[in-house]
Scaffold this active site. Structure first.
Site, PDB file in Angstrom:
ATOM      1  N   HIS A  18      -2.598   0.728   7.036  1.00 41.88           N
ATOM      2  CA  HIS A  18      -2.748   0.878   5.586  1.00 41.88           C
ATOM      3  C   HIS A  18      -2.425   2.317   5.200  1.00 41.88           C
ATOM      4  CE1 HIS A  18      -4.450   0.174   1.630  1.00 41.88           C
ATOM      5  NE2 HIS A  18      -5.328   1.152   1.789  1.00 41.88           N
TER       6      HIS A  18
ATOM      7  N   CYS B 254       0.821  -1.213   0.000  1.00 41.95           N
ATOM      8  CA  CYS B 254       0.000   0.000   0.000  1.00 41.95           C
ATOM      9  C   CYS B 254       0.858   1.268   0.000  1.00 41.95           C
ATOM     10  CB  CYS B 254      -0.991   0.008   1.148  1.00 41.95           C
ATOM     11  SG  CYS B 254      -0.283  -0.284   2.770  1.00 41.95           S
TER      12      CYS B 254
END
Length: 181
Positions: free
Chosen positions: A128, A18
């Site tokens: 994330h 990510c």
């Protein structure tokens, strides 16, 4: 709006890359950063560390700044990558809320968020990376977990989103186009 979104670069999530996806989405360019580039930055950070960790067999996979198989790069890699491109990363003090962020600052390239996530029915807790950027006067959520970029209707909606992130243990990092704060 559909034709505008077709012009917006949006990388989708793969493994735990990510940070790679958020950087490429932030720069609006495929391969602005590559896995090899981020791995190299992570390795350089280890070499530059005066207090290097002792090597173990796990060190082949679980490196201090990333996981060599799945990615999962940390903030040190993000900052080094952006500073290497002449950007400044400023951590936003969440106690001030999103109203303290000047979304119309001409030097603000974008915003990178680090948010807690739970996957696999809550069994896997992780974090994330998400890029948020203004493109042609419109702010977009370029989260690699989304099917397509999400267009915010105005700065008020961006601030609501950022306040939600802050209130749910998220970190907000402002990316500026110069080297001054």
């Amino acid at each position: 709006m559909a034709s505008e979104q077709n012009q917006i670069y949006h990388e989708k999530q793969r493994l735990q890359f990510c940070l790679l996806h958020s950087l490429n989405n932030l720069f609006q360019q495929k391969d602005a950063f590559t896995r090899a580039t981020l791995n190299s930055i992570a390795e350089r950070l280890v070499l530059d560390d005066p207090e290097k960790e002792i090597w173990t067999p796990f060190s082949l996979v679980f490196k201090p700044h990333h996981n060599s198989v799945t990615g999962n790069y940390n903030i040190n890699v993000l900052i080094a990558a952006l500073e290497g491109r002449g950007n400044t990363v400023i951590w936003h003090d969440g106690r001030n809320g999103a109203s303290a962020i000047d979304l119309n600052d001409g030097l603000l390239m974008g915003i990178v968020l680090n948010v807690p996530v739970r996957r696999y029915g809550g069994l896997w807790k992780s974090r994330h990376w998400i890029a948020v950027r203004k493109i042609d006067g419109v702010w977009y959520n370029l989260d690699s977990d989304l099917q397509a970029p999400h267009c915010f209707k105005d700065c008020g909606e961006v601030r609501e989103f950022l306040n939600f992130i802050i209130n749910h243990d998220g970190q907000v990092l402002l990316v500026k186009n110069d080297n001054t704060q």
